[in-house]
Write a protein that holds these residues in place. Structure first.
Motif, mmCIF file in Angstrom:
data_model
loop_
_atom_site.group_PDB
_atom_site.id
_atom_site.type_symbol
_atom_site.label_atom_id
_atom_site.label_comp_id
_atom_site.label_asym_id
_atom_site.label_seq_id
_atom_site.Cartn_x
_atom_site.Cartn_y
_atom_site.Cartn_z
ATOM 1 N N ARG A 214 -8.004 -4.205 2.780
ATOM 2 C CA ARG A 214 -8.722 -3.304 1.749
ATOM 3 C C ARG A 214 -8.568 -3.739 0.291
ATOM 4 O O ARG A 214 -9.401 -3.650 -0.584
ATOM 5 N N PHE A 215 -7.150 -3.807 -0.003
ATOM 6 C CA PHE A 215 -6.602 -3.918 -1.301
ATOM 7 C C PHE A 215 -6.084 -5.432 -1.719
ATOM 8 O O PHE A 215 -5.046 -5.542 -2.644
ATOM 9 N N ARG A 216 -6.679 -6.352 -1.134
ATOM 10 C CA ARG A 216 -6.206 -7.594 -1.179
ATOM 11 C C ARG A 216 -6.356 -8.220 -2.828
ATOM 12 O O ARG A 216 -5.704 -9.004 -3.200
ATOM 13 N N ARG A 217 -7.102 -7.536 -3.394
ATOM 14 C CA ARG A 217 -7.390 -8.169 -4.822
ATOM 15 C C ARG A 217 -6.425 -7.440 -5.712
ATOM 16 O O ARG A 217 -6.009 -8.125 -6.575
ATOM 17 N N GLU A 218 -6.071 -6.334 -5.173
ATOM 18 C CA GLU A 218 -4.927 -5.524 -6.160
ATOM 19 C C GLU A 218 -3.500 -6.448 -5.973
ATOM 20 O O GLU A 218 -2.722 -6.690 -6.554
ATOM 21 N N ILE A 219 -3.416 -6.828 -4.401
ATOM 22 C CA ILE A 219 -2.328 -7.451 -4.100
ATOM 23 C C ILE A 219 -2.149 -9.038 -4.937
ATOM 24 O O ILE A 219 -1.236 -9.330 -5.502
ATOM 25 N N ALA A 220 -3.603 -9.491 -5.104
ATOM 26 C CA ALA A 220 -3.395 -10.865 -5.773
ATOM 27 C C ALA A 220 -3.084 -10.827 -7.321
ATOM 28 O O ALA A 220 -2.489 -11.434 -7.730
ATOM 29 N N LEU A 221 -3.228 -9.532 -7.908
ATOM 30 C CA LEU A 221 -2.901 -9.245 -9.078
ATOM 31 C C LEU A 221 -1.582 -9.203 -9.509
ATOM 32 O O LEU A 221 -1.051 -9.634 -10.476
ATOM 33 N N ILE A 222 -0.615 -8.671 -8.444
ATOM 34 C CA ILE A 222 0.839 -8.726 -8.759
ATOM 35 C C ILE A 222 1.658 -10.024 -7.795
ATOM 36 O O ILE A 222 2.636 -9.720 -7.778
ATOM 37 N N ARG A 223 0.776 -10.755 -7.448
ATOM 38 C CA ARG A 223 1.400 -11.941 -6.585
ATOM 39 C C ARG A 223 2.537 -12.583 -7.324
ATOM 40 O O ARG A 223 2.274 -13.002 -8.505
ATOM 41 N N GLY A 224 3.670 -12.576 -6.739
ATOM 42 C CA GLY A 224 4.741 -13.261 -7.338
ATOM 43 C C GLY A 224 5.579 -12.299 -8.274
ATOM 44 O O GLY A 224 6.726 -12.819 -8.607
ATOM 45 N N GLU A 225 5.202 -11.406 -8.649
ATOM 46 C CA GLU A 225 5.588 -10.271 -9.541
ATOM 47 C C GLU A 225 6.148 -9.087 -8.937
ATOM 48 O O GLU A 225 6.615 -8.251 -9.526
ATOM 49 N N PHE A 226 6.044 -8.928 -7.711
ATOM 50 C CA PHE A 226 6.389 -7.369 -6.911
ATOM 51 C C PHE A 226 7.493 -7.166 -7.040
ATOM 52 O O PHE A 226 8.010 -6.039 -7.597
ATOM 53 N N PRO A 227 8.707 -8.074 -6.652
ATOM 54 C CA PRO A 227 10.037 -7.538 -7.023
ATOM 55 C C PRO A 227 10.381 -7.152 -8.224
ATOM 56 O O PRO A 227 11.101 -6.128 -8.644
ATOM 57 N N GLU A 228 10.056 -7.875 -9.270
ATOM 58 C CA GLU A 228 10.187 -7.349 -10.683
ATOM 59 C C GLU A 228 9.482 -5.829 -11.029
ATOM 60 O O GLU A 228 10.117 -4.919 -11.624
ATOM 61 N N LEU A 229 8.127 -5.731 -10.524
ATOM 62 C CA LEU A 229 7.603 -4.533 -10.590
ATOM 63 C C LEU A 229 8.392 -3.259 -10.040
ATOM 64 O O LEU A 229 8.125 -2.258 -10.526
ATOM 65 N N LEU A 230 8.715 -3.609 -8.754
ATOM 66 C CA LEU A 230 9.551 -2.404 -8.139
ATOM 67 C C LEU A 230 10.736 -1.980 -8.867
ATOM 68 O O LEU A 230 11.181 -0.896 -8.241
ATOM 69 N N ARG A 231 11.164 -2.860 -9.682
ATOM 70 C CA ARG A 231 12.263 -2.305 -10.587
ATOM 71 C C ARG A 231 11.973 -1.238 -11.766
ATOM 72 O O ARG A 231 12.642 -0.605 -12.267
ATOM 73 N N GLN A 232 10.662 -1.307 -11.837
ATOM 74 C CA GLN A 232 10.143 -0.186 -13.051
ATOM 75 C C GLN A 232 9.973 1.039 -12.597
ATOM 76 O O GLN A 232 9.563 1.320 -11.089
ATOM 77 N N PRO A 233 10.179 2.133 -13.074
ATOM 78 C CA PRO A 233 10.295 3.415 -12.514
ATOM 79 C C PRO A 233 9.154 3.927 -11.935
ATOM 80 O O PRO A 233 9.207 4.516 -11.100
ATOM 81 N N GLU A 234 7.946 3.586 -12.480
ATOM 82 C CA GLU A 234 6.682 4.097 -11.832
ATOM 83 C C GLU A 234 6.683 3.433 -10.581
ATOM 84 O O GLU A 234 5.761 4.183 -9.809
ATOM 85 N N PHE A 235 7.137 2.494 -10.123
ATOM 86 C CA PHE A 235 6.950 1.720 -8.936
ATOM 87 C C PHE A 235 8.203 2.029 -8.205
ATOM 88 O O PHE A 235 8.063 1.234 -6.730
ATOM 89 N N ALA A 236 9.124 2.453 -8.424
ATOM 90 C CA ALA A 236 10.375 2.656 -7.454
ATOM 91 C C ALA A 236 10.192 3.011 -6.126
ATOM 92 O O ALA A 236 10.870 2.659 -5.033
ATOM 93 N N HIS A 237 9.396 4.226 -6.053
ATOM 94 C CA HIS A 237 9.136 4.781 -4.907
ATOM 95 C C HIS A 237 8.484 3.866 -3.736
ATOM 96 O O HIS A 237 8.509 3.951 -2.382
ATOM 97 N N ILE A 238 7.881 2.768 -4.428
ATOM 98 C CA ILE A 238 7.149 1.693 -3.318
ATOM 99 C C ILE A 238 8.400 0.958 -2.547
ATOM 100 O O ILE A 238 7.905 0.646 -1.394
ATOM 101 N N GLN A 239 9.361 0.830 -3.207
ATOM 102 C CA GLN A 239 10.348 -0.023 -2.358
ATOM 103 C C GLN A 239 10.951 0.741 -1.083
ATOM 104 O O GLN A 239 11.074 0.160 -0.202
ATOM 105 N N ARG A 240 11.214 2.239 -1.537
ATOM 106 C CA ARG A 240 11.628 2.747 -0.327
ATOM 107 C C ARG A 240 10.407 3.008 0.871
ATOM 108 O O ARG A 240 10.648 2.765 1.939
ATOM 109 N N ILE A 241 9.156 3.158 0.517
ATOM 110 C CA ILE A 241 8.293 3.058 1.345
ATOM 111 C C ILE A 241 8.166 1.872 2.122
ATOM 112 O O ILE A 241 8.020 1.807 3.381
ATOM 113 N N SER A 242 8.175 0.653 1.420
ATOM 114 C CA SER A 242 8.276 -0.710 1.819
ATOM 115 C C SER A 242 9.552 -0.628 3.065
ATOM 116 O O SER A 242 9.120 -1.437 4.091
ATOM 117 N N GLU A 243 10.336 -0.259 2.757
ATOM 118 C CA GLU A 243 11.597 -0.274 3.689
ATOM 119 C C GLU A 243 11.366 0.489 5.077
ATOM 120 O O GLU A 243 11.659 -0.092 5.905
#
Length: 190
Positions: free
Chosen positions: A95-124
């Motif tokens: 459903r959200f593959r276009r959004e995934i494509a937007l951050i392709r290759g940059e996901f690890p760096e984005l997870l270090r940003q405070p706004e996205f830190a909770h995504i790392q825990r959900i991913s785990e």
């Protein structure tokens, strides 16, 4: 302060989406977005506090769905956790593959940003659910490969019809997941 006019705000979001897709999140400046919209950088900043706020708004629907999947996995173990996680993540990624494509290759760096830190825990937690909430290395490896592979595949095949992509990904997930008993004896602590 007056709210942004819907068309201006929408134009900025659309331009950000195009620029992030073309040059990546890091490779896009607020000035690039403003130029594409035909407005000043100050206008963009009037509507969005910074580039992170733009990305946060673009990703908000996907993050909301990811949080709902995380909640649905609470308390599940074994095959029930695996099946719910696989079905839910495939649906989310398709459903959200276009959004995934937007951050392709940059996901690890984005997870270090405070706004996205909770995504790392959900991913785990999602990885653990795909592993059937066991500590078995083969199950953990299969789960991590599936998460990365499903995301990458969805980013690569953004134009493939859902009716083709979803069943292919679900079939792959079912083959790749390490079988676990319905009630594993080595449940992970959550």
């Amino acid at each position: 302060m007056r709210r942004a006019e819907p068309e201006t705000r929408g134009e900025i979001l659309a331009a950000a989406t195009r620029r992030f897709a073309a040059t990546g999140y890091r490779g896009t400046s607020l000035q690039d977005i403003a130029t594409e919209v035909g407005c000043s950088k100050a206008t963009v900043l009037y509507h969005f506090a910074n580039k992170e706020a733009l990305l946060t708004e673009l990703m908000a629907p996907a993050i909301t769905e990811l949080q709902a999947l995380d909640a649905a996995l609470t308390g599940l173990t074994g095959r029930a956790a695996q099946q719910t996680a696989a079905d839910g993540f495939v649906d989310l990624a398709v459903r959200f593959r276009r959004e995934i494509a937007l951050i392709r290759g940059e996901f690890p760096e984005l997870l270090r940003q405070p706004e996205f830190a909770h995504i790392q825990r959900i991913s785990e937690r999602l990885r653990d659910a795909l592993a059937g909430n066991t500590d078995r290395p083969a199950a953990q490896v299969a789960a991590l490969v599936l998460l990365a592979g499903i995301s990458e595949t969805c980013a690569e095949f953004v134009d493939m019809p859902d009716a083709e992509l979803r069943p292919a990904l679900l079939a792959l997930a079912r083959r790749a997941l390490e079988p676990v008993p319905e009630h594993p004896t080595q449940d992970k602590e959550t």
